[in-house]
Motif scaffolding. Structure first.
Motif, PDB file in Angstrom:
ATOM      1  N   ARG A 159      -6.940  -4.431 -16.590  1.00  0.00           N
ATOM      2  CA  ARG A 159      -6.676  -5.069 -17.881  1.00  0.00           C
ATOM      3  C   ARG A 159      -5.444  -4.502 -18.582  1.00  0.00           C
ATOM      4  NH1 ARG A 159      -9.259  -8.063 -15.708  1.00  0.00           N
ATOM      5  NH2 ARG A 159     -11.235  -9.093 -16.263  1.00  0.00           N
ATOM      6  N   GLN A 160      -4.884  -3.409 -18.043  1.00  0.00           N
ATOM      7  CA  GLN A 160      -3.721  -2.786 -18.668  1.00  0.00           C
ATOM      8  C   GLN A 160      -2.607  -2.681 -17.631  1.00  0.00           C
ATOM      9  OE1 GLN A 160      -4.181  -0.740 -21.899  1.00  0.00           O
ATOM     10  NE2 GLN A 160      -6.387  -0.822 -22.041  1.00  0.00           N
ATOM     11  N   VAL A 161      -1.472  -3.302 -17.941  1.00  0.00           N
ATOM     12  CA  VAL A 161      -0.340  -3.301 -17.015  1.00  0.00           C
ATOM     13  C   VAL A 161       0.915  -2.859 -17.755  1.00  0.00           C
ATOM     14  CG1 VAL A 161      -1.280  -5.053 -15.457  1.00  0.00           C
ATOM     15  CG2 VAL A 161       0.088  -5.761 -17.419  1.00  0.00           C
ATOM     16  N   ALA A 162       1.870  -2.342 -17.007  1.00  0.00           N
ATOM     17  CA  ALA A 162       3.089  -1.814 -17.617  1.00  0.00           C
ATOM     18  C   ALA A 162       4.327  -2.315 -16.900  1.00  0.00           C
ATOM     19  CB  ALA A 162       3.074  -0.281 -17.591  1.00  0.00           C
ATOM     20  N   GLU A 163       5.392  -2.450 -17.666  1.00  0.00           N
ATOM     21  CA  GLU A 163       6.697  -2.860 -17.145  1.00  0.00           C
ATOM     22  C   GLU A 163       7.772  -1.967 -17.764  1.00  0.00           C
ATOM     23  OE1 GLU A 163       7.731  -5.498 -15.074  1.00  0.00           O
ATOM     24  OE2 GLU A 163       5.640  -5.917 -14.565  1.00  0.00           O
ATOM     25  N   ASN A 164       8.912  -1.850 -17.084  1.00  0.00           N
ATOM     26  CA  ASN A 164       9.974  -1.013 -17.650  1.00  0.00           C
ATOM     27  C   ASN A 164      11.297  -1.747 -17.863  1.00  0.00           C
ATOM     28  OD1 ASN A 164      10.810  -1.181 -14.982  1.00  0.00           O
ATOM     29  ND2 ASN A 164      11.579   0.930 -14.934  1.00  0.00           N
ATOM     30  N   ARG A 165      11.341  -3.040 -17.528  1.00  0.00           N
ATOM     31  CA  ARG A 165      12.567  -3.820 -17.763  1.00  0.00           C
ATOM     32  C   ARG A 165      12.183  -5.162 -18.377  1.00  0.00           C
ATOM     33  NH1 ARG A 165      17.059  -3.262 -14.045  1.00  0.00           N
ATOM     34  NH2 ARG A 165      16.850  -5.501 -13.639  1.00  0.00           N
ATOM     35  N   ASP A 166      12.776  -5.456 -19.530  1.00  0.00           N
ATOM     36  CA  ASP A 166      12.418  -6.692 -20.222  1.00  0.00           C
ATOM     37  C   ASP A 166      12.736  -7.924 -19.384  1.00  0.00           C
ATOM     38  OD1 ASP A 166      11.721  -8.371 -22.585  1.00  0.00           O
ATOM     39  OD2 ASP A 166      13.860  -8.848 -22.481  1.00  0.00           O
ATOM     40  N   GLN A 167      13.842  -7.911 -18.638  1.00  0.00           N
ATOM     41  CA  GLN A 167      14.216  -9.108 -17.881  1.00  0.00           C
ATOM     42  C   GLN A 167      13.186  -9.450 -16.806  1.00  0.00           C
ATOM     43  OE1 GLN A 167      16.038  -6.293 -18.334  1.00  0.00           O
ATOM     44  NE2 GLN A 167      17.625  -6.113 -16.771  1.00  0.00           N
ATOM     45  N   ASP A 168      12.428  -8.442 -16.349  1.00  0.00           N
ATOM     46  CA  ASP A 168      11.321  -8.696 -15.419  1.00  0.00           C
ATOM     47  C   ASP A 168      10.028  -8.992 -16.172  1.00  0.00           C
ATOM     48  OD1 ASP A 168      13.021  -8.055 -13.286  1.00  0.00           O
ATOM     49  OD2 ASP A 168      12.481  -5.930 -13.388  1.00  0.00           O
ATOM     50  N   ALA A 169       9.821  -8.252 -17.249  1.00  0.00           N
ATOM     51  CA  ALA A 169       8.545  -8.308 -17.957  1.00  0.00           C
ATOM     52  C   ALA A 169       8.338  -9.606 -18.714  1.00  0.00           C
ATOM     53  CB  ALA A 169       8.440  -7.126 -18.913  1.00  0.00           C
ATOM     54  N   TRP A 182      -0.221  -5.378 -22.364  1.00  0.00           N
ATOM     55  CA  TRP A 182       1.064  -5.061 -21.763  1.00  0.00           C
ATOM     56  C   TRP A 182       1.665  -3.817 -22.424  1.00  0.00           C
ATOM     57  CZ3 TRP A 182       3.163  -7.744 -17.640  1.00  0.00           C
ATOM     58  CH2 TRP A 182       2.506  -8.937 -17.295  1.00  0.00           C
ATOM     59  N   HIS A 183       2.062  -2.886 -21.574  1.00  0.00           N
ATOM     60  CA  HIS A 183       2.717  -1.655 -22.032  1.00  0.00           C
ATOM     61  C   HIS A 183       4.178  -1.698 -21.585  1.00  0.00           C
ATOM     62  CE1 HIS A 183      -1.120   0.763 -22.706  1.00  0.00           C
ATOM     63  NE2 HIS A 183      -1.567  -0.290 -22.025  1.00  0.00           N
ATOM     64  N   PHE A 184       5.089  -1.461 -22.497  1.00  0.00           N
ATOM     65  CA  PHE A 184       6.494  -1.330 -22.106  1.00  0.00           C
ATOM     66  C   PHE A 184       6.789   0.159 -22.000  1.00  0.00           C
ATOM     67  CE2 PHE A 184      11.064  -1.194 -22.366  1.00  0.00           C
ATOM     68  CZ  PHE A 184      11.430  -2.277 -21.585  1.00  0.00           C
ATOM     69  N   VAL A 185       7.246   0.600 -20.814  1.00  0.00           N
ATOM     70  CA  VAL A 185       7.379   2.039 -20.560  1.00  0.00           C
ATOM     71  C   VAL A 185       8.808   2.483 -20.264  1.00  0.00           C
ATOM     72  CG1 VAL A 185       4.995   2.235 -19.746  1.00  0.00           C
ATOM     73  CG2 VAL A 185       6.809   1.780 -18.091  1.00  0.00           C
ATOM     74  N   GLY A 186       9.756   1.550 -20.227  1.00  0.00           N
ATOM     75  CA  GLY A 186      11.130   1.922 -19.889  1.00  0.00           C
ATOM     76  C   GLY A 186      11.967   2.239 -21.108  1.00  0.00           C
ATOM     77  N   GLN A 187      13.150   2.800 -20.848  1.00  0.00           N
ATOM     78  CA  GLN A 187      14.084   3.017 -21.947  1.00  0.00           C
ATOM     79  C   GLN A 187      14.451   1.654 -22.530  1.00  0.00           C
ATOM     80  OE1 GLN A 187      16.520   6.302 -19.579  1.00  0.00           O
ATOM     81  NE2 GLN A 187      17.062   6.330 -21.730  1.00  0.00           N
ATOM     82  N   PHE A 240       1.849  -2.313 -26.445  1.00  0.00           N
ATOM     83  CA  PHE A 240       2.262  -0.924 -26.666  1.00  0.00           C
ATOM     84  C   PHE A 240       3.686  -0.736 -26.179  1.00  0.00           C
ATOM     85  CE2 PHE A 240      -2.345  -0.588 -26.309  1.00  0.00           C
ATOM     86  CZ  PHE A 240      -2.673   0.281 -27.344  1.00  0.00           C
ATOM     87  N   VAL A 241       4.475  -0.016 -26.935  1.00  0.00           N
ATOM     88  CA  VAL A 241       5.783   0.464 -26.478  1.00  0.00           C
ATOM     89  C   VAL A 241       5.641   1.967 -26.340  1.00  0.00           C
ATOM     90  CG1 VAL A 241       8.242   0.683 -26.982  1.00  0.00           C
ATOM     91  CG2 VAL A 241       7.030  -1.425 -27.592  1.00  0.00           C
ATOM     92  N   GLN A 242       5.715   2.452 -25.092  1.00  0.00           N
ATOM     93  CA  GLN A 242       5.452   3.870 -24.828  1.00  0.00           C
ATOM     94  C   GLN A 242       6.716   4.715 -24.843  1.00  0.00           C
ATOM     95  OE1 GLN A 242       2.912   5.098 -21.705  1.00  0.00           O
ATOM     96  NE2 GLN A 242       1.441   3.431 -21.938  1.00  0.00           N
ATOM     97  N   SER A 243       7.858   4.099 -25.099  1.00  0.00           N
ATOM     98  CA  SER A 243       9.129   4.813 -24.938  1.00  0.00           C
ATOM     99  C   SER A 243       9.926   4.878 -26.239  1.00  0.00           C
ATOM    100  CB  SER A 243       9.947   4.125 -23.847  1.00  0.00           C
ATOM    101  OG  SER A 243       9.957   2.702 -24.042  1.00  0.00           O
ATOM    102  N   VAL A 244       9.234   5.058 -27.361  1.00  0.00           N
ATOM    103  CA  VAL A 244       9.916   5.166 -28.655  1.00  0.00           C
ATOM    104  C   VAL A 244      10.560   6.553 -28.753  1.00  0.00           C
ATOM    105  CG1 VAL A 244       9.588   5.162 -31.154  1.00  0.00           C
ATOM    106  CG2 VAL A 244       8.335   3.523 -29.723  1.00  0.00           C
ATOM    107  N   ASP A 245      11.887   6.585 -28.924  1.00  0.00           N
ATOM    108  CA  ASP A 245      12.559   7.891 -28.902  1.00  0.00           C
ATOM    109  C   ASP A 245      13.671   8.061 -29.941  1.00  0.00           C
ATOM    110  OD1 ASP A 245      14.450   6.220 -27.796  1.00  0.00           O
ATOM    111  OD2 ASP A 245      14.650   7.334 -25.906  1.00  0.00           O
ATOM    112  N   ARG A 246      13.786   7.108 -30.888  1.00  0.00           N
ATOM    113  CA  ARG A 246      14.802   7.269 -31.928  1.00  0.00           C
ATOM    114  C   ARG A 246      14.475   6.360 -33.099  1.00  0.00           C
ATOM    115  NH1 ARG A 246      16.138   4.080 -27.845  1.00  0.00           N
ATOM    116  NH2 ARG A 246      17.509   2.280 -28.112  1.00  0.00           N
ATOM    117  N   VAL A 247      14.947   6.764 -34.277  1.00  0.00           N
ATOM    118  CA  VAL A 247      14.630   6.041 -35.505  1.00  0.00           C
ATOM    119  C   VAL A 247      15.204   4.627 -35.478  1.00  0.00           C
ATOM    120  CG1 VAL A 247      15.002   5.984 -38.007  1.00  0.00           C
ATOM    121  CG2 VAL A 247      14.352   8.121 -36.894  1.00  0.00           C
TER     122      VAL A 247
END
Length: 239
Positions: A56-66, A80-85, A100-107
């Motif tokens: 039930r939980q899947v992840a992708e790291n590129r929007d053009q694929d996801a 859907w989890h987004f895990v890429g930069q 979920f966006v798992q790759s939040v790294d800047r304001v």
């Protein structure tokens, strides 16, 4: 299709056995760890099979694929989890399907996600990506914020409309003091998580560990493991 379903079912069973064994060894309940299957480079047909098999939980790291994959599977009950930069020019698209966006790294990214979530009337769960290879205040080579920048970013997420501070994520570093020391890296992430939860009690997700090191992540206390290769096989073109 039938052969692929059998292959994925067998792989899922092996991964499930690994997670269950790791939980038992750590004295944890199996229910404490959520499997997120990373489906990058694989087609929507595989996502449908995984759903049939109970994922039930899947992840992708590129929007053009996801983005097209999420659209093709919109009828399924998936998270859907987004895990890429994530670049800010992709935020509007990602915010339309990601839970979920798992790759939040800047304001700057926090502000962009908040605006996009508000536009779509959605709430996005955000995990701050911690770069354990980063020096004070710097970003790591695989994305992420240095440990001493976590609280500032957490406060930004918590105050941003449309966003919910869910927890922390890391990728085992390839450089720096934790290179090749996955368990130590994940233990350090748990220390940072414990400190974060002092100010933000609901930020209790800890996403760590992949196909090669999920046992170390479970032993350290991760709540979510991100597994791709062990479920889906070696990526096309990488074999």
């Amino acid at each position: 299709m039938t052969d692929r379903k059998a292959e994925l079912a067998a792989n899922l069973a092996q991964v499930e056995e690994r997670i269950a064994s790791a939980c038992a060894a750590a004295g944890r309940e199996r229910e404490e760890v959520t499997l997120v299957v990373v489906t990058k480079t694989y087609p929507a047909s595989d996502v449908r099979i995984l759903h049939e098999l109970g994922v039930r939980q899947v992840a992708e790291n590129r929007d053009q694929d996801a983005a097209p994959k999420a659209a093709a599977c919109a009828d399924l009950s998936l998270r859907w989890h987004f895990v890429g930069q994530l670049q800010t020019n992709k935020v509007r698209s990602v915010a339309s399907y990601a839970d979920f966006v798992q790759s939040v790294d800047r304001v700057k990214l926090v502000n962009a996600l908040s605006a996009a979530a508000g536009r779509d009337g959605r709430e996005l769960g955000c995990l701050i990506q911690v770069a354990l290879d980063a020096e004070s205040g710097e970003r790591g080579e695989r994305g992420g914020v240095a440990p001493d920048g976590v609280e500032e970013l957490a406060a930004a997420v918590e105050s941003a409309p449309g966003l919910r501070l869910a927890g922390l994520m890391t990728v085992a570093p390839l450089a720096g003091p934790f290179a090749g020391r996955q368990r130590a890296a994940f233990d350090r992430l748990m220390e940072i998580s414990s400190r974060l939860r002092g100010n933000h009690p609901a930020a209790n997700m800890v996403s760590a560990g992949m196909s090669a090191d999920l046992e170390d992540a479970v032993a350290a206390g991760a709540t979510h493991v991100r597994v791709g290769t062990a479920v889906l096989g070696v990526r096309p073109g990488l074999g």
